[in-house]
Design an enzyme around this catalytic site. Sequence first.
Site, PDB file in Angstrom:
ATOM      1  N   GLN A 130       1.883  -6.086  -2.959  1.00  0.00           N
ATOM      2  CA  GLN A 130       2.322  -6.351  -1.567  1.00  0.00           C
ATOM      3  C   GLN A 130       3.832  -5.357  -1.619  1.00  0.00           C
ATOM      4  OE1 GLN A 130       1.553  -9.586  -3.265  1.00  0.00           O
ATOM      5  NE2 GLN A 130      -0.242  -8.576  -2.787  1.00  0.00           N
TER       6      GLN A 130
ATOM      7  N   LYS B  76       1.701   2.082  -5.155  1.00  0.00           N
ATOM      8  CA  LYS B  76       2.119   1.739  -6.376  1.00  0.00           C
ATOM      9  C   LYS B  76       1.227   2.033  -7.575  1.00  0.00           C
ATOM     10  CE  LYS B  76       2.370  -2.422  -4.350  1.00  0.00           C
ATOM     11  NZ  LYS B  76       2.123  -2.105  -3.057  1.00  0.00           N
TER      12      LYS B  76
ATOM     13  N   ASP C 247       0.982  -1.287   0.015  1.00  0.00           N
ATOM     14  CA  ASP C 247      -0.181  -0.008  -0.069  1.00  0.00           C
ATOM     15  C   ASP C 247       0.745   1.175  -0.123  1.00  0.00           C
ATOM     16  OD1 ASP C 247      -2.271  -1.836   0.421  1.00  0.00           O
ATOM     17  OD2 ASP C 247      -2.310  -1.623   2.293  1.00  0.00           O
TER      18      ASP C 247
HETATM   19  P1  GDP Z   1      -0.723   0.322  -3.510  1.00  0.00           P
HETATM   20  O1  GDP Z   1      -1.394  -0.883  -3.075  1.00  0.00           O
HETATM   21  O2  GDP Z   1       0.501   0.465  -3.163  1.00  0.00           O
HETATM   22  O3  GDP Z   1      -1.345   0.498  -4.982  1.00  0.00           O
HETATM   23  O4  GDP Z   1      -1.598   1.485  -2.543  1.00  0.00           O
HETATM   24  P2  GDP Z   1      -2.911   1.585  -2.268  1.00  0.00           P
HETATM   25  O5  GDP Z   1      -3.863   1.977  -3.338  1.00  0.00           O
HETATM   26  O6  GDP Z   1      -3.494   0.222  -1.458  1.00  0.00           O
HETATM   27  O7  GDP Z   1      -3.013   2.587  -1.026  1.00  0.00           O
HETATM   28  C1  GDP Z   1      -2.414   3.784  -1.047  1.00  0.00           C
HETATM   29  C2  GDP Z   1      -3.517   4.993  -1.027  1.00  0.00           C
HETATM   30  O8  GDP Z   1      -2.939   6.301  -0.841  1.00  0.00           O
HETATM   31  C3  GDP Z   1      -4.717   4.995  -1.957  1.00  0.00           C
HETATM   32  O9  GDP Z   1      -5.736   5.326  -1.337  1.00  0.00           O
HETATM   33  C4  GDP Z   1      -4.051   6.212  -2.910  1.00  0.00           C
HETATM   34  O10 GDP Z   1      -5.191   6.856  -3.602  1.00  0.00           O
HETATM   35  C5  GDP Z   1      -3.589   6.980  -1.847  1.00  0.00           C
HETATM   36  N1  GDP Z   1      -2.333   7.715  -2.365  1.00  0.00           N
HETATM   37  C6  GDP Z   1      -1.213   7.495  -3.037  1.00  0.00           C
HETATM   38  N2  GDP Z   1      -0.506   8.444  -3.161  1.00  0.00           N
HETATM   39  C7  GDP Z   1      -0.592   9.248  -2.260  1.00  0.00           C
HETATM   40  C8  GDP Z   1      -0.047  10.568  -1.896  1.00  0.00           C
HETATM   41  O11 GDP Z   1       1.065  11.069  -2.300  1.00  0.00           O
HETATM   42  N3  GDP Z   1      -0.994  11.264  -0.865  1.00  0.00           N
HETATM   43  C9  GDP Z   1      -2.021  10.756  -0.437  1.00  0.00           C
HETATM   44  N4  GDP Z   1      -2.515  11.695   0.624  1.00  0.00           N
HETATM   45  N5  GDP Z   1      -2.692   9.756  -0.775  1.00  0.00           N
HETATM   46  C10 GDP Z   1      -1.878   8.730  -1.608  1.00  0.00           C
HETATM   47  P1  IMO Z   2      -0.742  -4.137  -2.029  1.00  0.00           P
HETATM   48  O1  IMO Z   2      -0.344  -4.759  -3.537  1.00  0.00           O
HETATM   49  C1  IMO Z   2      -1.110  -4.661   2.105  1.00  0.00           C
HETATM   50  C2  IMO Z   2      -1.058  -8.647   3.753  1.00  0.00           C
HETATM   51  C3  IMO Z   2      -2.419  -9.208   4.337  1.00  0.00           C
HETATM   52  C4  IMO Z   2      -1.938 -10.068   5.293  1.00  0.00           C
HETATM   53  C5  IMO Z   2      -0.615 -10.780   4.458  1.00  0.00           C
HETATM   54  C6  IMO Z   2      -1.097 -12.225   4.009  1.00  0.00           C
HETATM   55  O2  IMO Z   2      -2.258  -3.791  -2.238  1.00  0.00           O
HETATM   56  O3  IMO Z   2       0.113  -3.341  -1.516  1.00  0.00           O
HETATM   57  P2  IMO Z   2      -2.437 -12.633   2.051  1.00  0.00           P
HETATM   58  O4  IMO Z   2      -3.871 -12.116   1.552  1.00  0.00           O
HETATM   59  O5  IMO Z   2      -1.706 -12.448   1.028  1.00  0.00           O
HETATM   60  O6  IMO Z   2      -2.504 -14.246   2.271  1.00  0.00           O
HETATM   61  O7  IMO Z   2      -2.309 -12.043   3.267  1.00  0.00           O
HETATM   62  O8  IMO Z   2      -0.225 -10.083   3.531  1.00  0.00           O
HETATM   63  N1  IMO Z   2      -1.151  -8.227   2.345  1.00  0.00           N
HETATM   64  C7  IMO Z   2      -1.212  -6.904   2.059  1.00  0.00           C
HETATM   65  N2  IMO Z   2      -1.145  -5.781   2.760  1.00  0.00           N
HETATM   66  N3  IMO Z   2      -1.079  -4.460   0.782  1.00  0.00           N
HETATM   67  C8  IMO Z   2      -1.248  -5.662  -0.087  1.00  0.00           C
HETATM   68  O9  IMO Z   2      -1.336  -5.567  -1.432  1.00  0.00           O
HETATM   69  C9  IMO Z   2      -1.234  -6.832   0.610  1.00  0.00           C
HETATM   70  N4  IMO Z   2      -1.575  -8.152   0.153  1.00  0.00           N
HETATM   71  C10 IMO Z   2      -1.540  -9.004   1.403  1.00  0.00           C
HETATM   72  O10 IMO Z   2      -2.959  -7.910   5.051  1.00  0.00           O
HETATM   73  O11 IMO Z   2      -1.265  -9.533   6.518  1.00  0.00           O
HETATM   74 MG    MG Z   3      -2.689  -1.871  -1.750  1.00  0.00          MG
END
Ligand code: GDP
Ligand code: IMO
Ligand code: MG
Length: 420
Positions: free
Chosen positions: A222, A16, A13
């Site tokens: 991840q 990416k 998260d």
């Molecule tokens: P990913 O799994 O790495 O693609 O990240 P996620 O989408 O799960 O989580 C990142 C969250 O932060 C999302 O809600 C994005 O819209 C938000 N986000 C990404 N970059 C920024 C930033 O620079 N600032 C803020 N405030 N939010 C961001």
């Molecule tokens: P993105 O790509 C954050 C965490 C789960 C759990 C552990 C194992 O959005 O960054 P699984 O479902 O793989 O068996 O879960 O890994 N987890 C993540 N945490 N971002 C993710 O993906 C995750 N994918 C799995 O919360 O702790």
């Molecule tokens: Mg994510």
Amino acid sequence: MKLDVLLGLQWGDEGKGKIVDVLAPKYNVIARFQGGPNAGHTLEFNDIKHVLHTIPSGVFRPETINIIGNGVVIDPVIFMQEIEELQKINFDITHNLIISKRAHLILPSHRIIDAASEAAKGKTKIGSTLKGIGPTYMDKTGRNGLRIGDIINPEFKEKYDFLTNKHKELLKQYDFEYNLEKYEEEWFKGIELIKKFKLVESEHEVNNFLNGGKSILAEGAQGTLLDIDFGSYPFVTSSNTICAGACTGLGVAPNKIGNVIGIFKAYCTRVGSGPFPTELENDEGGILRSQGHEFGATTGRPRRCGWLDLPALKYAIMLNGVTELIVTKADVLTGFDTIQICTHYNFNGDEISYLPYEINQPLEPVYKEFKGWKEDISKINKYAELPQAFIEYLNYIESEVKIPIKIVSLGPNREQTIVR
Ligand code: GDP
Ligand code: IMO
Ligand code: MG
């Protein structure tokens, strides 16, 4: 051409999805190489906010080809939902998404085993997203799995029944009620949908693209600290999330890897169970969660929040051979009087500057304090206009990790990005 890799340096998260969408116009191809619908990658542009799970984050750029590589695991139901969500906003990706025949299928029974196994673990549960990731990779390494290439085999249904029956036997060990049939009907609809896409041997596809001068960005899912080998085992996912995973998950030789773009949040978050040395279980953690909207993109669960962890970041940079860094969500730190970075840990009476094998034992973070800033930085688009306190924060990180920070993300939208 070489293949660039973008991956998360923390517990997932890191942003990416947003950054891949920003960088996509520089590349001809975006390819996912591991993980599956446990991922939730959020993209925001114009008035659209969209979360992708299995589909690469290049799909909103019409010129970009997207590949789901052999290292990915696919749930046809979730895949179908993703396609439907894209259709709702008028994106038809049948022509620009290709799928590896070697990618493994998440069966309905894999999801049930995931849920049964987590329930049986009680307090020691991993906090899995319950998408069937672990059981699917277990069947892959156990050499029982079904692959995308199997769906065009006339005996696919027999193969499916054989594996599902095996899972039903396994499920007798658990005191767990389940209903397979409900999910199966949708699953087979999803299989029919997958047949409409170009199913390929992506290793040839990817290498042909590179040899033909096309640029490729591999999109990690991840994060490094969730890697099956190097993460906080057993609180990890079931794939290699590190750069090496791009080689095995796409069929690219190590000498074809170009830039390794490591992405990290200006603080840390983690969703699910497991160690988190810099976690803030106080008001400051609550502020990071609410200002950063730190709730899981896949499960909606609140994310645990804490300060930036430098030993962990250095470890991730080493494992991946990171050549450039991207920092996201620094805007979320606005308003704090002071900000901390963990530089060391106290561990068994010693001060150590690395993330030890014993990460599951108590590690007490040692912090360096930085001045905060109060200005809204989310609309700034020039590096030089950033508050001095923030620049000092970034300078310190760069001086410690010795890798340049090339992009600073200051908000969820495509536009809120400063390229240095
Ligand atoms: P990913 O799994 O790495 O693609 O990240 P996620 O989408 O799960 O989580 C990142 C969250 O932060 C999302 O809600 C994005 O819209 C938000 N986000 C990404 N970059 C920024 C930033 O620079 N600032 C803020 N405030 N939010 C961001
Ligand atoms: P993105 O790509 C954050 C965490 C789960 C759990 C552990 C194992 O959005 O960054 P699984 O479902 O793989 O068996 O879960 O890994 N987890 C993540 N945490 N971002 C993710 O993906 C995750 N994918 C799995 O919360 O702790
Ligand atoms: Mg994510």
